[in-house]
Design an enzyme around this catalytic site. Structure first.
Site, PDB file in Angstrom:
ATOM      1  N   ARG A  70      -8.631  50.529  37.697  1.00 50.25           N
ATOM      2  CA  ARG A  70      -7.717  51.628  38.029  1.00 50.25           C
ATOM      3  C   ARG A  70      -7.399  52.449  36.780  1.00 50.25           C
ATOM      4  O   ARG A  70      -7.365  53.684  36.816  1.00 50.25           O
ATOM      5  CB  ARG A  70      -6.424  51.075  38.654  1.00 50.25           C
ATOM      6  CG  ARG A  70      -6.634  50.408  40.004  1.00 50.25           C
ATOM      7  CD  ARG A  70      -5.323  50.154  40.730  1.00 50.25           C
ATOM      8  NE  ARG A  70      -4.435  49.225  40.026  1.00 50.25           N
ATOM      9  CZ  ARG A  70      -4.426  47.913  40.199  1.00 50.25           C
ATOM     10  NH1 ARG A  70      -5.316  47.345  41.013  1.00 50.25           N
ATOM     11  NH2 ARG A  70      -3.562  47.135  39.555  1.00 50.25           N
ATOM     12  N   LYS A 100       7.725  63.421  42.069  1.00 52.03           N
ATOM     13  CA  LYS A 100       7.283  63.934  43.360  1.00 52.03           C
ATOM     14  C   LYS A 100       7.653  62.952  44.463  1.00 52.03           C
ATOM     15  O   LYS A 100       7.349  61.765  44.380  1.00 52.03           O
ATOM     16  CB  LYS A 100       5.770  64.160  43.340  1.00 52.03           C
ATOM     17  CG  LYS A 100       5.219  64.878  44.569  1.00 52.03           C
ATOM     18  CD  LYS A 100       4.536  64.057  45.631  1.00 52.03           C
ATOM     19  CE  LYS A 100       3.847  62.805  45.300  1.00 52.03           C
ATOM     20  NZ  LYS A 100       3.112  62.189  46.453  1.00 52.03           N
ATOM     21  N   GLU A 141       8.154  67.392  48.687  1.00 47.34           N
ATOM     22  CA  GLU A 141       6.923  67.389  49.482  1.00 47.34           C
ATOM     23  C   GLU A 141       7.178  67.033  50.943  1.00 47.34           C
ATOM     24  O   GLU A 141       7.151  65.855  51.320  1.00 47.34           O
ATOM     25  CB  GLU A 141       5.902  66.408  48.890  1.00 47.34           C
ATOM     26  CG  GLU A 141       4.581  66.400  49.655  1.00 47.34           C
ATOM     27  CD  GLU A 141       3.596  65.367  49.136  1.00 47.34           C
ATOM     28  OE1 GLU A 141       2.562  65.167  49.802  1.00 47.34           O
ATOM     29  OE2 GLU A 141       3.859  64.749  48.088  1.00 47.34           O
ATOM     30  N   LYS A 169       5.634  71.138  47.075  1.00 45.86           N
ATOM     31  CA  LYS A 169       4.305  70.668  47.440  1.00 45.86           C
ATOM     32  C   LYS A 169       4.322  70.417  48.935  1.00 45.86           C
ATOM     33  O   LYS A 169       5.102  69.593  49.424  1.00 45.86           O
ATOM     34  CB  LYS A 169       3.937  69.379  46.691  1.00 45.86           C
ATOM     35  CG  LYS A 169       2.591  68.796  47.142  1.00 45.86           C
ATOM     36  CD  LYS A 169       2.174  67.565  46.343  1.00 45.86           C
ATOM     37  CE  LYS A 169       0.856  67.012  46.871  1.00 45.86           C
ATOM     38  NZ  LYS A 169       0.344  65.866  46.086  1.00 45.86           N
TER      39      LYS A 169
END
Length: 393
Positions: free
Chosen positions: A110, A201, A244, A286
């Protein structure tokens, strides 16, 4: 309303005053007059009055320096011609993507994969920001030992983080959900800020299900109130909030229905943010691209989809918010690029930066390169495709 939930009785459009000496009404009248008089104050008293009586104070609790920094970071994220690379999939989500292409889901895989997304030469020409999973925030580049937030900053890419936790299905709402994680958000934001992040976010997933009446008013309000509280907390901890609302493309709804539902959702979002006193100039949107459901049988042109998205923004989005960065939401990269380009090319007033914040549309084709490679990440080959995709975006 007249304070403490008390309401004055009215008669013929005027306040009905009991002239026989109703002390309670007289007290209520004095309170109302005090509220009116409060607007004559200036300076610090005005700020105190705003906090005491008004919710739409636009960050009155933040000092000038904090507001300036939030605006500066929002401006960097909204740099014209650049977009956001969304690399915030948790270990489980990216693990499923790795599994499909024969790559083992280890922390090192990752880390190495994310490093390619951040450090590929030329990527910073197209990226203004990167959204990190909390795990990635504390990982380091093998090139120089810098943490990824520090490395991204050195490349001119603003580092941010996904702070929300698990999704939760609201009982009695046909599977509609809210996102968890507000209770401990301030402490985590403080930690991420110390680690070098400059924004966060929070995603609130929603689905249009006409048959079951979803998203219901309850679901919309619960999610948009959460987004507003998240934004308020982030700003208080020095992070620009990316808000978002993510309306899925699942379902059979047509484009007109999608416009109506997205208008309702975004109107509720901005109302909640304003009511909470979120500093709007230090905020980024977003959102999903407004589109018909995948099962809808009516075809729509690129121009029609672009106009639908612009219609939603024009009806709802405050000019104070600098940038709208669209998620791909299951669209192929070519389709998402064409629709975003059509929005930017369309005539009319567009007072915001319109750009991308893509994950799957960019990453899934890159990960396909791992198939048949014996579980290894062909990083050079992946980097070359990555740059070509960013050029398209």
């Amino acid at each position: 309303p007249c304070g403490r939930g008390e309401v004055l009785p009215r008669a013929h459009g005027r306040v009905a005053v009991d002239r026989s000496g109703n002390a309670r009404l007289e007290r209520l009248l004095r309170r109302r007059q005090q509220r009116v008089n409060a607007f004559g104050r200036t300076g610090r008293e005005t700020a105190q009055v705003a906090m005491a009586y008004h919710s739409c104070h636009n960050g009155v609790h933040l000092n000038a320096g904090a507001k300036a920094e939030l605006e500066e970071v929002a401006a960097l994220i909204g740099t014209p011609g650049k977009g956001i690379t969304a690399c915030d999939e948790g270990p489980g989500t990216i693990g499923m993507r790795f599994e499909k292409v024969g790559v083992e889901n280890t922390e090192e895989n990752r880390r190495a994969y994310r490093q390619m997304l951040f450090e590929t030469p030329g990527a910073s020409d197209y990226l203004s920001a990167a959204i990190l999973d909390p795990e990635t925030v504390f990982q380091k580049s093998s090139a120089d030992g810098m943490t990824f937030p520090a490395k991204l900053t050195s490349l001119g890419i603003v580092p941010g983080v996904k702070p929300h936790l698990k999704v939760y299905a609201l009982p009695g709402q046909a599977g509609s959900t809210v996102m968890q994680g507000l209770d401990s958000l301030a402490a985590r934001c403080k930690e991420y800020r110390t680690a070098g992040c400059r924004f966060a976010k929070w995603r609130s997933p929603l689905e249009i299900d006409v048959e079951n009446g979803q998203p219901s008013d309850l679901v919309i309000q619960a999610n948009m109130q959460d987004l507003a509280r998240y934004a308020l907390i982030c700003q208080d901890e020095g992070l620009v909030p990316i808000i978002e609302p993510d309306v899925s493309l699942s379902g059979d709804h047509d484009l007109e229905t999608a416009v109506m539902v997205n208008v309702k959702i975004q109107a509720a979002l901005y109302h909640a943010c304003l009511e909470h006193g979120v500093f709007m100039e230090g905020t980024i949107l977003k959102s999903n691209m407004v589109n018909a459901g995948k099962k809808c049988t009516t075809p729509y042109s690129v121009a029609e989809i672009a106009e639908a998205n612009l219609a939603v923004l024009r009806r709802c989005m405050p000019v104070a918010i600098r940038s709208a960065n669209f998620l791909s939401g299951g669209q192929p990269l070519a389709d998402a690029c064409a629709r975003l380009n059509a929005m930017n090319q369309a005539p009319g007033v567009k007072p915001w930066n319109l750009s991308f914040s893509w994950s799957a549309a960019i990453q899934l084709p890159i990960l396909d390169l791992c198939k048949g490679k014996g579980g290894k990440l062909p990083l050079e080959e992946m980097a070359a495709l990555y740059i070509s995709e960013l050029k398209m975006a």
